[in-house]
Enzyme design. Structure first.
Site, PDB file in Angstrom:
ATOM      1  N   ASN A 176      33.719  26.443  40.729  1.00 48.55           N
ATOM      2  CA  ASN A 176      33.359  25.401  39.773  1.00 48.55           C
ATOM      3  C   ASN A 176      32.040  24.774  40.204  1.00 48.55           C
ATOM      4  O   ASN A 176      31.817  24.557  41.389  1.00 48.55           O
ATOM      5  CB  ASN A 176      34.455  24.325  39.724  1.00 48.55           C
ATOM      6  CG  ASN A 176      35.795  24.908  39.335  1.00 48.55           C
ATOM      7  OD1 ASN A 176      35.896  25.684  38.400  1.00 48.55           O
ATOM      8  ND2 ASN A 176      36.830  24.541  40.057  1.00 48.55           N
ATOM      9  N   HIS A 215      37.739  30.093  44.884  1.00 52.15           N
ATOM     10  CA  HIS A 215      39.199  30.148  44.853  1.00 52.15           C
ATOM     11  C   HIS A 215      39.619  31.599  44.652  1.00 52.15           C
ATOM     12  O   HIS A 215      39.146  32.251  43.717  1.00 52.15           O
ATOM     13  CB  HIS A 215      39.748  29.341  43.670  1.00 52.15           C
ATOM     14  CG  HIS A 215      39.396  27.896  43.681  1.00 52.15           C
ATOM     15  ND1 HIS A 215      40.294  26.922  44.049  1.00 52.15           N
ATOM     16  CD2 HIS A 215      38.247  27.246  43.360  1.00 52.15           C
ATOM     17  CE1 HIS A 215      39.717  25.731  43.948  1.00 52.15           C
ATOM     18  NE2 HIS A 215      38.472  25.906  43.532  1.00 52.15           N
ATOM     19  N   HIS A 267      32.550  26.626  47.154  1.00 49.52           N
ATOM     20  CA  HIS A 267      33.790  27.286  47.541  1.00 49.52           C
ATOM     21  C   HIS A 267      34.273  28.177  46.407  1.00 49.52           C
ATOM     22  O   HIS A 267      33.985  27.946  45.231  1.00 49.52           O
ATOM     23  CB  HIS A 267      34.872  26.277  47.944  1.00 49.52           C
ATOM     24  CG  HIS A 267      35.241  25.278  46.895  1.00 49.52           C
ATOM     25  ND1 HIS A 267      34.442  24.200  46.573  1.00 49.52           N
ATOM     26  CD2 HIS A 267      36.336  25.178  46.099  1.00 49.52           C
ATOM     27  CE1 HIS A 267      35.034  23.473  45.634  1.00 49.52           C
ATOM     28  NE2 HIS A 267      36.188  24.062  45.322  1.00 49.52           N
TER      29      HIS A 267
END
Length: 113
Positions: free
Chosen positions: A86, A101, A99
Site C-alpha cells: 500500500n 504483504h 513493506h
C-alpha cells in the site's frame, strides 16, 4: 525515528520472524488477513514505493526473490498467494515503511475482501 518497523529491525519491538538477512526482515503480521500473512520489509527505512530511487530500488527485486522462497517454504507456490503493498493513506498504508504483504492459505477474492 518513530517507525515501528525500524524498531522491529533494531530489536526494540519483538516480532515473530520468518526470515532475516542483512538486507531484509520477514515476520508474521500481528493482525492477519489470511491464514498465512507475512510482512517483508527492507531494513533500510524507505517510506513507500513513491520514495524508491535509483540508489535503493534494487531492494524491491531482492525482496521479490525472497518472497518466492518464503512462499515456497509455506507451500503457497502450489496453491497461490497474493503480494500487496500500500502506498499512502488513501491506499491504507498505516506504517510508513515500505513493506509487502504475503497473503495465502485461502482463496482470495477480487476486489479484496
Amino acid at each position: 525515528m518513530d517507525c515501528i518497523f525500524c524498531k522491529i529491525v533494531d530489536g526494540a519491538i519483538p516480532a515473530k520472524k520468518v526470515y532475516e538477512d542483512e538486507k531484509i526482515l520477514a515476520f508474521y503480521d500481528i493482525s492477519p488477513a489470511a491464514p498465512v500473512h507475512i510482512l517483508v520489509i527492507p531494513k533500510e527505512h524507505i517510506e513507500s514505493v513513491v520514495d524508491l530511487r535509483k540508489e535503493n530500488v534494487e531492494i524491491v527485486s531482492y525482496i521479490f526473490e525472497k518472497i518466492r522462497t518464503i512462499a515456497k517454504d509455506f507451500n503457497l507456490d502450489e496453491s497461490g498467494f497474493r503480494v500487496v503493498t500500500n502506498c499512502g493513506d488513501d491506499a491504507g498504508q498505516t506504517v510508513k515503511h515500505l513493506h509487502f504483504h504475503i497473503l495465502g492459505g485461502r482463496t482470495m477474492q477480487w476486489p479484496p475482501g
